[in-house]
Design an enzyme around this catalytic site. Sequence first.
Site, short mmCIF file in Angstrom:
data_model
loop_
_atom_site.label_atom_id
_atom_site.label_comp_id
_atom_site.label_asym_id
_atom_site.label_seq_id
_atom_site.Cartn_x
_atom_site.Cartn_y
_atom_site.Cartn_z
N ASP A 8 0.88 -1.17 0.00
CA ASP A 8 0.00 0.00 0.00
C ASP A 8 0.93 1.22 0.00
O ASP A 8 1.41 1.63 1.05
CB ASP A 8 -0.90 0.00 1.23
CG ASP A 8 -1.80 1.21 1.29
OD1 ASP A 8 -2.21 1.71 0.22
OD2 ASP A 8 -2.08 1.68 2.40
N GLU A 68 -1.44 -1.54 -4.62
CA GLU A 68 -2.71 -0.83 -4.76
C GLU A 68 -2.54 0.36 -5.70
O GLU A 68 -1.54 1.07 -5.63
CB GLU A 68 -3.22 -0.35 -3.40
CG GLU A 68 -4.63 0.22 -3.46
CD GLU A 68 -5.22 0.45 -2.10
OE1 GLU A 68 -5.72 -0.51 -1.50
OE2 GLU A 68 -5.17 1.60 -1.64
N ASP A 140 -2.05 1.16 7.22
CA ASP A 140 -1.28 0.96 6.00
C ASP A 140 -0.88 -0.52 5.87
O ASP A 140 -0.90 -1.09 4.78
CB ASP A 140 -0.02 1.84 5.99
CG ASP A 140 -0.35 3.30 6.24
OD1 ASP A 140 -0.81 3.98 5.31
OD2 ASP A 140 -0.16 3.75 7.39
#
Length: 164
Positions: A8, A68, A140
């Site tokens: 992420d 992502e 996160d």
Amino acid sequence: MVRLLGIDPGLRFTGWGLIDVDGNRLRHIADGVIATNSDHSVPDRLKMLHDALMALLVLHQPNEAAVEETYVNRNGAATLKLGYARGVALLTPALAGIKVTEYAAKTVKMAVVGTGGAEKEQVAMMVHRLLPGATLCRSDASDALAVAICHAHHRSSRLAWGAV
């Protein structure tokens, strides 16, 4: 068995999570956050991110990585910095010869929670249920594990159809 790294990306905090996948079984390996100091220059922060990701790759030897996709927000400068971090997150595993796949946030949420509009808390709760050993030190890290879980689901679907 295959080891997957979920990322992420963010310039301030980049979450990462590693899982092993054996058929439809998922096993938590490790998760955490790479933090950079906003007092440092952007190039120095990007180098720090790259070096930390490389260290993870060497230590944990993932077979594949998933990142992502960036969402666009109203602050152009923040979006650009996020894009820089995302570039490092995509490039680092690729340079190590690891296949990298990208997923939209809605796709990740749909795979983990069952709805593309899930809140961060819902994602974290489902990640914890699917991977009981996860430490989830920050959202996160939870989001990165969710990306890895999403990749595991999509990967198994592609394997079933002979597309991998």
